[in-house]
Design an enzyme around this catalytic site. Structure first.
Site, PDB file in Angstrom:
ATOM      1  N   THR A 180     -12.251  -0.491  -4.752  1.00 20.57           N
ATOM      2  CA  THR A 180     -12.354   1.061  -4.958  1.00 20.57           C
ATOM      3  C   THR A 180     -11.726   1.824  -3.972  1.00 20.57           C
ATOM      4  OG1 THR A 180     -14.628   0.798  -3.864  1.00 20.57           O
ATOM      5  CG2 THR A 180     -14.619   0.887  -6.295  1.00 20.57           C
ATOM      6  N   GLY A 181     -11.044   1.099  -2.990  1.00 21.64           N
ATOM      7  CA  GLY A 181     -10.311   1.785  -2.005  1.00 21.64           C
ATOM      8  C   GLY A 181     -10.890   2.670  -0.926  1.00 21.64           C
TER       9      GLY A 181
ATOM     10  N   GLY B 243     -17.178   3.380 -12.573  1.00 20.32           N
ATOM     11  CA  GLY B 243     -18.025   2.003 -12.571  1.00 20.32           C
ATOM     12  C   GLY B 243     -19.088   1.811 -11.521  1.00 20.32           C
TER      13      GLY B 243
ATOM     14  N   ALA C  99      -1.011  -0.771   1.260  1.00 19.44           N
ATOM     15  CA  ALA C  99      -0.941  -1.247  -0.097  1.00 19.44           C
ATOM     16  C   ALA C  99      -0.727  -2.815  -0.156  1.00 19.44           C
ATOM     17  CB  ALA C  99       0.127  -0.445  -0.847  1.00 19.44           C
TER      18      ALA C  99
ATOM     19  N   ASP D   1      -8.515  -1.537   0.661  1.00 19.91           N
ATOM     20  CA  ASP D   1      -9.071  -0.622   1.789  1.00 19.91           C
ATOM     21  C   ASP D   1     -10.759  -0.741   1.931  1.00 19.91           C
ATOM     22  OD1 ASP D   1      -6.570  -0.026   2.002  1.00 19.91           O
ATOM     23  OD2 ASP D   1      -6.753   2.284   1.485  1.00 19.91           O
TER      24      ASP D   1
ATOM     25  N   GLY E  56      -3.947  14.414  14.508  1.00 18.57           N
ATOM     26  CA  GLY E  56      -3.692  12.881  14.270  1.00 18.57           C
ATOM     27  C   GLY E  56      -2.483  12.748  14.157  1.00 18.57           C
TER      28      GLY E  56
ATOM     29  N   HIS F 110      27.941  -9.618   8.156  1.00 19.05           N
ATOM     30  CA  HIS F 110      28.673  -8.615   9.265  1.00 19.05           C
ATOM     31  C   HIS F 110      29.541  -7.541   8.271  1.00 19.05           C
ATOM     32  CE1 HIS F 110      30.433  -6.703  12.552  1.00 19.05           C
ATOM     33  NE2 HIS F 110      31.564  -6.731  12.018  1.00 19.05           N
TER      34      HIS F 110
HETATM   35  P1  FAD Z   1      -6.946   2.684  -3.789  1.00 18.22           P
HETATM   36  O1  FAD Z   1      -5.506   2.709  -3.927  1.00 18.22           O
HETATM   37  O2  FAD Z   1      -7.762   3.681  -2.710  1.00 18.22           O
HETATM   38  O3  FAD Z   1      -7.492   2.693  -5.320  1.00 18.22           O
HETATM   39  C1  FAD Z   1      -8.734   2.562  -5.483  1.00 18.22           C
HETATM   40  C2  FAD Z   1      -9.103   2.962  -6.793  1.00 18.22           C
HETATM   41  O4  FAD Z   1     -10.534   2.618  -7.362  1.00 18.22           O
HETATM   42  C3  FAD Z   1      -8.693   4.415  -7.172  1.00 18.22           C
HETATM   43  O5  FAD Z   1      -7.859   4.607  -8.314  1.00 18.22           O
HETATM   44  C4  FAD Z   1      -9.973   5.147  -7.299  1.00 18.22           C
HETATM   45  O6  FAD Z   1     -10.045   6.203  -8.361  1.00 18.22           O
HETATM   46  C5  FAD Z   1     -10.773   3.725  -7.977  1.00 18.22           C
HETATM   47  N1  FAD Z   1     -12.251   3.878  -7.991  1.00 18.22           N
HETATM   48  C6  FAD Z   1     -12.961   4.328  -6.704  1.00 18.22           C
HETATM   49  N2  FAD Z   1     -14.509   3.895  -7.115  1.00 18.22           N
HETATM   50  C7  FAD Z   1     -14.488   3.779  -8.507  1.00 18.22           C
HETATM   51  C8  FAD Z   1     -15.510   3.731  -9.446  1.00 18.22           C
HETATM   52  N3  FAD Z   1     -16.874   3.628  -8.914  1.00 18.22           N
HETATM   53  N4  FAD Z   1     -15.375   3.532 -10.751  1.00 18.22           N
HETATM   54  C9  FAD Z   1     -13.952   3.658 -11.107  1.00 18.22           C
HETATM   55  N5  FAD Z   1     -12.954   3.500 -10.230  1.00 18.22           N
HETATM   56  C10 FAD Z   1     -13.118   3.940  -9.045  1.00 18.22           C
HETATM   57  N6  FAD Z   1       0.192   2.221   2.150  1.00 18.22           N
HETATM   58  C11 FAD Z   1       1.288   1.397   2.377  1.00 18.22           C
HETATM   59  O7  FAD Z   1       1.338  -0.095   2.482  1.00 18.22           O
HETATM   60  N7  FAD Z   1       2.438   2.023   2.372  1.00 18.22           N
HETATM   61  C12 FAD Z   1       2.560   3.276   2.317  1.00 18.22           C
HETATM   62  O8  FAD Z   1       3.690   3.751   2.508  1.00 18.22           O
HETATM   63  C13 FAD Z   1       1.446   3.808   2.298  1.00 18.22           C
HETATM   64  N8  FAD Z   1       1.583   5.113   2.152  1.00 18.22           N
HETATM   65  C14 FAD Z   1       0.476   6.130   2.334  1.00 18.22           C
HETATM   66  C15 FAD Z   1       0.511   7.572   2.254  1.00 18.22           C
HETATM   67  C16 FAD Z   1      -0.563   8.395   2.123  1.00 18.22           C
HETATM   68  C17 FAD Z   1      -0.735   9.712   2.409  1.00 18.22           C
HETATM   69  C18 FAD Z   1      -1.892   7.797   2.052  1.00 18.22           C
HETATM   70  C19 FAD Z   1      -3.161   8.468   1.734  1.00 18.22           C
HETATM   71  C20 FAD Z   1      -1.918   6.110   1.999  1.00 18.22           C
HETATM   72  C21 FAD Z   1      -1.084   5.354   2.028  1.00 18.22           C
HETATM   73  N9  FAD Z   1      -0.928   4.310   1.909  1.00 18.22           N
HETATM   74  C22 FAD Z   1       0.343   3.551   2.305  1.00 18.22           C
HETATM   75  C23 FAD Z   1      -2.289   3.485   1.932  1.00 18.22           C
HETATM   76  C24 FAD Z   1      -2.441   3.068   0.740  1.00 18.22           C
HETATM   77  O9  FAD Z   1      -2.579   3.880  -0.497  1.00 18.22           O
HETATM   78  C25 FAD Z   1      -3.625   2.057   0.443  1.00 18.22           C
HETATM   79  O10 FAD Z   1      -3.748   1.122   1.597  1.00 18.22           O
HETATM   80  C26 FAD Z   1      -3.561   1.323  -0.975  1.00 18.22           C
HETATM   81  O11 FAD Z   1      -3.790   2.351  -1.909  1.00 18.22           O
HETATM   82  C27 FAD Z   1      -5.001   0.659  -0.833  1.00 18.22           C
HETATM   83  O12 FAD Z   1      -5.270   0.226  -2.343  1.00 18.22           O
HETATM   84  P2  FAD Z   1      -6.691  -0.292  -3.004  1.00 18.22           P
HETATM   85  O13 FAD Z   1      -6.464  -0.744  -4.248  1.00 18.22           O
HETATM   86  O14 FAD Z   1      -7.653  -0.866  -1.984  1.00 18.22           O
HETATM   87  O15 FAD Z   1      -7.318   1.158  -3.036  1.00 18.22           O
HETATM   88  P1  NAI Z   2      -4.188   6.559  11.360  1.00 19.73           P
HETATM   89  O1  NAI Z   2      -5.368   5.734  11.477  1.00 19.73           O
HETATM   90  O2  NAI Z   2      -3.087   6.027  11.401  1.00 19.73           O
HETATM   91  O3  NAI Z   2      -4.117   7.851  12.459  1.00 19.73           O
HETATM   92  C1  NAI Z   2      -5.151   8.536  12.795  1.00 19.73           C
HETATM   93  C2  NAI Z   2      -4.873   9.295  14.081  1.00 19.73           C
HETATM   94  O4  NAI Z   2      -5.764  10.423  14.202  1.00 19.73           O
HETATM   95  C3  NAI Z   2      -5.017   8.382  15.524  1.00 19.73           C
HETATM   96  O5  NAI Z   2      -3.974   8.217  15.988  1.00 19.73           O
HETATM   97  C4  NAI Z   2      -6.139   8.723  15.882  1.00 19.73           C
HETATM   98  O6  NAI Z   2      -6.474   8.518  17.287  1.00 19.73           O
HETATM   99  C5  NAI Z   2      -6.350  10.201  15.695  1.00 19.73           C
HETATM  100  N1  NAI Z   2      -7.614  10.949  15.728  1.00 19.73           N
HETATM  101  C6  NAI Z   2      -8.845  10.496  15.310  1.00 19.73           C
HETATM  102  N2  NAI Z   2      -9.622  11.352  15.481  1.00 19.73           N
HETATM  103  C7  NAI Z   2      -9.108  12.378  15.879  1.00 19.73           C
HETATM  104  C8  NAI Z   2      -9.425  13.842  16.199  1.00 19.73           C
HETATM  105  N3  NAI Z   2     -10.776  14.312  16.158  1.00 19.73           N
HETATM  106  N4  NAI Z   2      -8.450  14.652  16.927  1.00 19.73           N
HETATM  107  C9  NAI Z   2      -7.197  13.991  17.070  1.00 19.73           C
HETATM  108  N5  NAI Z   2      -6.760  13.026  16.567  1.00 19.73           N
HETATM  109  C10 NAI Z   2      -7.651  12.124  16.135  1.00 19.73           C
HETATM  110  O7  NAI Z   2      -4.768   7.337   9.995  1.00 19.73           O
HETATM  111  P2  NAI Z   2      -3.737   8.170   8.995  1.00 19.73           P
HETATM  112  O8  NAI Z   2      -2.673   8.637   9.479  1.00 19.73           O
HETATM  113  O9  NAI Z   2      -4.829   9.249   8.586  1.00 19.73           O
HETATM  114  O10 NAI Z   2      -3.692   7.420   8.018  1.00 19.73           O
HETATM  115  C11 NAI Z   2      -4.783   6.584   7.294  1.00 19.73           C
HETATM  116  C12 NAI Z   2      -4.309   5.371   6.668  1.00 19.73           C
HETATM  117  O11 NAI Z   2      -3.495   5.446   5.752  1.00 19.73           O
HETATM  118  C13 NAI Z   2      -3.621   4.433   7.784  1.00 19.73           C
HETATM  119  O12 NAI Z   2      -4.487   3.477   8.329  1.00 19.73           O
HETATM  120  C14 NAI Z   2      -2.496   3.786   7.131  1.00 19.73           C
HETATM  121  O13 NAI Z   2      -2.746   2.334   7.014  1.00 19.73           O
HETATM  122  C15 NAI Z   2      -2.494   4.018   5.847  1.00 19.73           C
HETATM  123  N6  NAI Z   2      -0.975   4.725   5.494  1.00 19.73           N
HETATM  124  C16 NAI Z   2      -0.021   4.157   5.497  1.00 19.73           C
HETATM  125  C17 NAI Z   2       1.259   4.389   5.633  1.00 19.73           C
HETATM  126  C18 NAI Z   2       2.396   3.610   5.587  1.00 19.73           C
HETATM  127  O14 NAI Z   2       1.998   2.176   5.534  1.00 19.73           O
HETATM  128  N7  NAI Z   2       3.410   3.895   5.944  1.00 19.73           N
HETATM  129  C19 NAI Z   2       1.468   5.683   5.324  1.00 19.73           C
HETATM  130  C20 NAI Z   2       0.193   6.679   5.160  1.00 19.73           C
HETATM  131  C21 NAI Z   2      -1.099   5.996   5.564  1.00 19.73           C
END
Ligand code: FAD
Ligand code: NAI
Length: 467
Positions: free
Chosen positions: A144-145, A115, A322, A314, A181, A446
């Protein structure tokens, strides 16, 4: 007349929830998604697959190390990694199909393609299948995340140098996994591969793990992870990774400068954060300026500087979670429908799904000290909780921070088994402006782990019973 009331770009937790709420409010809604399946990062390559791998790898670890003690003799568990990955993929499939079902149920029209906003109210869809075209609507929501943040000079190939996406699908357990990280992804996915047998070294730029989490929690949690065999190199950075040979050769330097050391690894996971994703969206062409971190600026009503265009999740400021994206999706749909949608950013829980889990909501001690707010601390360890003792899962504690004058709960921090479920009680209490006394006087069943939350609330007033 535009054919839609609302077009939502992106179907992650922000976008798909926004579309459903708008449809519930009577709007004619279209969504645009560039990937093959709905659900965004969270359902396809984030929350859902990572939690599936955390669940299965924890059971594998327990079968090997805890079952025997409980009188369950299963012999040494044998890992069938291909089947474990299939189990994860089936969980993802069920979830993304669920979103497709909800779109049909709510009569939301889904368009497949990239889009691009060509003008307020107009979205060009560059179709991945079928003809491209222009959709028109009264309002547009950008959802778009985000995308993986990259390290300069290090190319992610998703095989040996991976982001979270590759780390969720490794075909073989690495002998040595180097994690860059010590944030949420590094610790969750580091835990997965540690449990499945990898040696795991985490390199973190700062002198602590999990920036943003209460410092006492982070310190104690680091010790627990170290006991599980994860090695930390804090205040360090990975300068280069040479992938020309059969083994990755990383150079790790002290963050403040000094002598570098070489680290060999089979796989390197780059987990240094995520960045907002606006590629191909055309926002700058229509006069929408991004902030210095690439995020779309919005006001308190999720409105961008261009009339009729909103943004959530995001791609805007705030924690990349999420549930934060979902709540913004609901609020934005309600605001567009003329109602008063709202997100309380003071009460957004944060959970790290490791073992034990880490969960928090509200302020940390560091934040309260920084804001000169006087507070009382109530702490209760799981070693004194009956259920935790019965299950022999006594690692961790509950800490409640309450305003010194009013006793209002300002922050709750939990390390422990099932902390992620327990934090919901704290979030509800805080949403209703509860005092620690309110939690302390609420009858808790409990024997349950949440009794530790009640005891921590009692401890704010120095009257915990079981301590
Ligand atoms: P997204 O989920 O990134 O969705 C964006 C969507 O937009 C995608 O489907 C993409 O394809 C689409 N898009 C982008 N640009 C366009 C375009 N121009 N046209 C059409 N489509 C487009 N958060 C938690 O709360 N709990 C967790 O346990 C957790 N675990 C995570 C684990 C990992 C490994 C990662 C990477 C993230 C995790 N997160 C977790 C973070 C969570 O995934 C994000 O905060 C969340 O998905 C954000 O939602 P969003 O709708 O903003 O964007
Ligand atoms: P993060 O922001 O949680 O952690 C990144 C880490 O990398 C920080 O500790 C930072 O100080 C370190 N860092 C940055 N640059 C570096 C470098 N050059 N060398 C070494 N360390 C460095 O980001 P992460 O773990 O990648 O997750 C991304 C996002 O996804 C988070 O913001 C989180 O909110 C979301 N997420 C949430 C989950 C959950 O809710 N359980 C699970 C996984 C992701």
């Amino acid at each position: 007349m535009p054919s839609y009331d609302l077009i939502v770009i992106g179907t992650g937790p922000g976008g798909y929830v926004c579309a459903i709420r708008a449809a519930q409010l009577g709007m004619k809604v279209a969504v645009v998604e560039k990937e093959k399946t709905f659900g965004g990062t969270c359902l396809n390559i984030g929350c859902i697959p990572s939690k599936a791998m955390l669940h299965t790898s924890e059971l594998f670890d327990q079968a090997g190390h805890a079952f025997g003690k409980m009188g369950i003799k299963v012999g040494g568990p044998v890992l069938d990694l291909a089947a474990m990955l299939r189990f994860k993929d089936e969980g993802v499939d069920g979830n993304v199909k669920g979103v497709a079902f909800l779109f049909r149920k709510n009569k939301i029209e889904a368009h497949s393609g990239i889009g691009r906003i060509v003008a307020p109210g107009k979205v060009e869809v560059k179709a991945t299948r079928g003809p491209s075209g222009i959709l028109e609507a009264k309002a547009i929501v950008i959802a778009t995340g985000s995308d993986v943040a990259r390290l300069k000079g290090i190319v992610i190939d998703e095989k040996r140098i991976v982001s979270s996406t590759g780390a969720l699908s490794l075909e073989k357990v690495p002998r040595h996994l180097l994690v860059v990280g010590a944030g949420v992804i590094g610790l969750e996915l580091g835990s997965v591969w540690r449990r499945l047998g990898a040696q795991v070294t985490v390199v973190e730029f700062l002198d602590r793990i999990l920036p943003g989490i209460d410092a006492e929690v982070a310190r104690q949690f680091q010790r627990m992870l170290e006991k599980q065999g994860i090695t930390f190199k804090l205040a360090s950075k990975v300068a280069t990774i040479d992938s020309s040979g059969p083994v990755l050769k990383a150079i790790v330097e002290p963050a403040a400068g000094g002598a570098a050391v070489g680290v060999d690894a089979d796989v390197a996971l780059i987990a240094i954060g995520r960045v907002p994703y606006t590629e191909g969206l055309g926002v700058e062409e229509i006069g929408l300026k991004l902030d210095n971190r690439g995020r779309i600026p919005v006001d308190g009503r999720f409105a961008t500087s261009v009339p009729g265009i909103y943004a959530i999740g995001d791609v805007i400021a705030g924690p990349m979670l999420a549930h934060k994206a979902e709540d913004e999706g609901v609020a934005a749909a309600e605001i567009i429908a003329g109602k008063s949608g709202h997100v309380n950013y003071d009460v957004i829980p944060n959970v790290i799904y490791t073992s034990p889990e880490v969960a928090s909501v509200g302020k940390t001690e560091e934040e309260l000290r920084g804001a000169n707010i006087a507070y009382n601390v109530g702490k209760f360890p799981f070693t004194a909780n009956g259920r935790a003792k019965a299950n022999q899962q006594t690692d961790g504690f509950v800490k409640i921070l309450a305003d010194a004058k009013t006793d209002q709960v300002l922050g709750v921090h939990i390390v422990g088994s099932d902390a992620g479920n327990m934090i919901a009680e704290a979030a509800i209490a805080m949403e209703f402006g509860a005092a620690a006394e309110d939690i302390a006087r609420t009858c808790h069943a409990h024997p349950t782990l949440p009794e530790a939350v009640k005891e921590a609330a009692l401890a704010v007033d120095k009257r915990a019973i079981h301590m």
